[in-house]
Enzyme design. Structure first.
Site, PDB file in Angstrom:
ATOM      1  N   LYS A 169       1.063  -1.362   0.072  1.00  0.00           N
ATOM      2  CA  LYS A 169      -0.038   0.208  -0.047  1.00  0.00           C
ATOM      3  C   LYS A 169       0.712   1.288   0.093  1.00  0.00           C
ATOM      4  O   LYS A 169       0.731   2.213  -1.014  1.00  0.00           O
ATOM      5  CB  LYS A 169      -0.880   0.201   1.145  1.00  0.00           C
ATOM      6  CG  LYS A 169      -1.720   1.222   1.551  1.00  0.00           C
ATOM      7  CD  LYS A 169      -2.946   1.372   0.211  1.00  0.00           C
ATOM      8  CE  LYS A 169      -3.369   2.953   0.560  1.00  0.00           C
ATOM      9  NZ  LYS A 169      -4.394   3.137  -0.441  1.00  0.00           N
ATOM     10  N   LYS A 244       0.370  11.486   5.305  1.00  0.00           N
ATOM     11  CA  LYS A 244       0.404  10.212   6.396  1.00  0.00           C
ATOM     12  C   LYS A 244       1.308   9.182   5.553  1.00  0.00           C
ATOM     13  O   LYS A 244       2.219   8.768   6.012  1.00  0.00           O
ATOM     14  CB  LYS A 244      -0.710   9.851   6.989  1.00  0.00           C
ATOM     15  CG  LYS A 244      -0.545   8.627   7.968  1.00  0.00           C
ATOM     16  CD  LYS A 244      -1.804   8.135   8.273  1.00  0.00           C
ATOM     17  CE  LYS A 244      -2.398   7.080   7.073  1.00  0.00           C
ATOM     18  NZ  LYS A 244      -3.524   6.388   7.351  1.00  0.00           N
TER      19      LYS A 244
END
Ligand code: NAD
Length: 296
Positions: A169, A244
């Site tokens: 991811k 993030k």
């Protein structure tokens, strides 16, 4: 019918939980936000008073939370002490590899089956049930995990053991952050050169400038009706979330000794856009930075 506990019903979790209901499952839902919980209830979920209550008699627990600290805390305080051992625990949040492995270690030590299963496809994919899942789990558990994920997925791929889903991811989102910035720069330059944005879209989408950022999530309003650019960049994938993920990629790259200079640039630009006030806007709103506008 399976009983599913769903914790975290925000931009992503809301649509994902609704698809579990549509597939005929009983969904016990919890979120700290009353608004998010009400939205889930209107989609057919049952509201639980807490995450601990939601997981008590569940066959599977799905979490879709902001970051590693939320996942660690909900697992340690709510899920592991209250769910039945053997329950399938699937964390779909995007978090650091270390947190995913730590949670997997605690969960499996207490007799649970666990998967880190972050997703790609955005809020529109969550709504439509067409997300791509990248899964880190024990091979023997994959079939059961795939079955739980199916109502929310267009593709489910096992990336490897615990943490591998998160590794896939953050690599994927580093590509996404960099291609979105490149796409926005190109639209801003096209504008300065007097090139019509719709025409540029039409050409680049059929040329080598094509990417998901352009043709599925176009930052310029108009060409892709479902893209957040048509809703003043509300909803979607917040800049703060992209930042993030880019930070996670940089931390992982530093630890692994990998050279990721474009990823580092993308992190710097998203950090700047966040500081200028764009943190809550969809990440494609970074277009405004290159057009010389402050975030609205
Ligand atoms: P969001 O902020 O919209 O939703 C997160 C939800 O978690 C919020 O409703 C919040 O109230 C809830 N929450 C936080 N702490 C909680 C707790 N202790 N107990 C119960 N609920 C709690 O975020 P999102 O956009 O839905 O993203 C969720 C995750 O999915 C993130 O890890 C993000 O990186 C990832 N992700 C997002 C997208 C996207 O396009 N939005 C795409 C892929 C992955």
């Amino acid at each position: 019918m399976t009983r599913i506990a769903f914790i975290g019903l925000g931009n992503m979790g809301g649509g994902m939980a609704a698809n579990q209901v549509k597939a005929g499952h009983e969904v016990l839902a919890f979120d700290l936000s009353d608004t998010a919980l009400e939205r889930a209830v209107s989609a057919g979920c049952k509201a639980a008073q807490s995450a601990a209550v939601a997981v008590k008699d569940a066959d599977a627990v799905i979490t879709m939370l902001p970051a590693g600290q939320h996942v660690r805390s909900v697992y340690a305080n709510e899920i592991l002490p209250n769910a039945r051992p053997g329950t399938l625990l699937v964390d779909c949040s995007t978090i650091d590899v270390e947190s995913a492995r730590a949670v997997a270690k605690d969960a499996t030590a207490q007799g649970f089956r666990f998967a880190d299963a972050p997703v790609s496809g955005g809020a529109a994919g969550a709504e439509a049930g067409t997300l791509a899942f990248m899964v880190g789990c024990v091979e023997a558990d994959f079939a059961a995990i795939e079955t739980v994920i199916a109502p929310m997925a267009r593709a489910t791929i096992r990336a490897g053991d615990f943490g591998a889903g998160q590794a896939a991811k953050i690599c994927n989102n580093m590509v996404l952050g960099a291609t979105m910035i490149a796409t926005c720069e190109a639209f801003a330059l096209a504008e300065k050169l007097g090139l019509d944005a719709e025409r540029f879209f039409e050409i680049a989408s059929k040329s080598s400038g094509q990417s998901w950022s352009l043709t599925s999530y176009c930052p310029w309003p108009g060409p892709v009706p479902a893209a957040p650019s048509n809703r003043d960049y509300e909803g979607g994938f917040a800049t703060a979330m992209m930042l993030k993920d880019l930070k996670l990629a940089q931390e992982a790259a530093a630890k692994a000794g990998a050279a990721t200079p474009l990823g580092a640039q993308a992190e710097g630009l998203y950090a700047l856009f966040d500081r200028l006030g764009g943190g809550a806007k969809d990440f494609s709103a970074i277009l405004e930075l290159f057009r010389g506008n402050a975030p609205a």
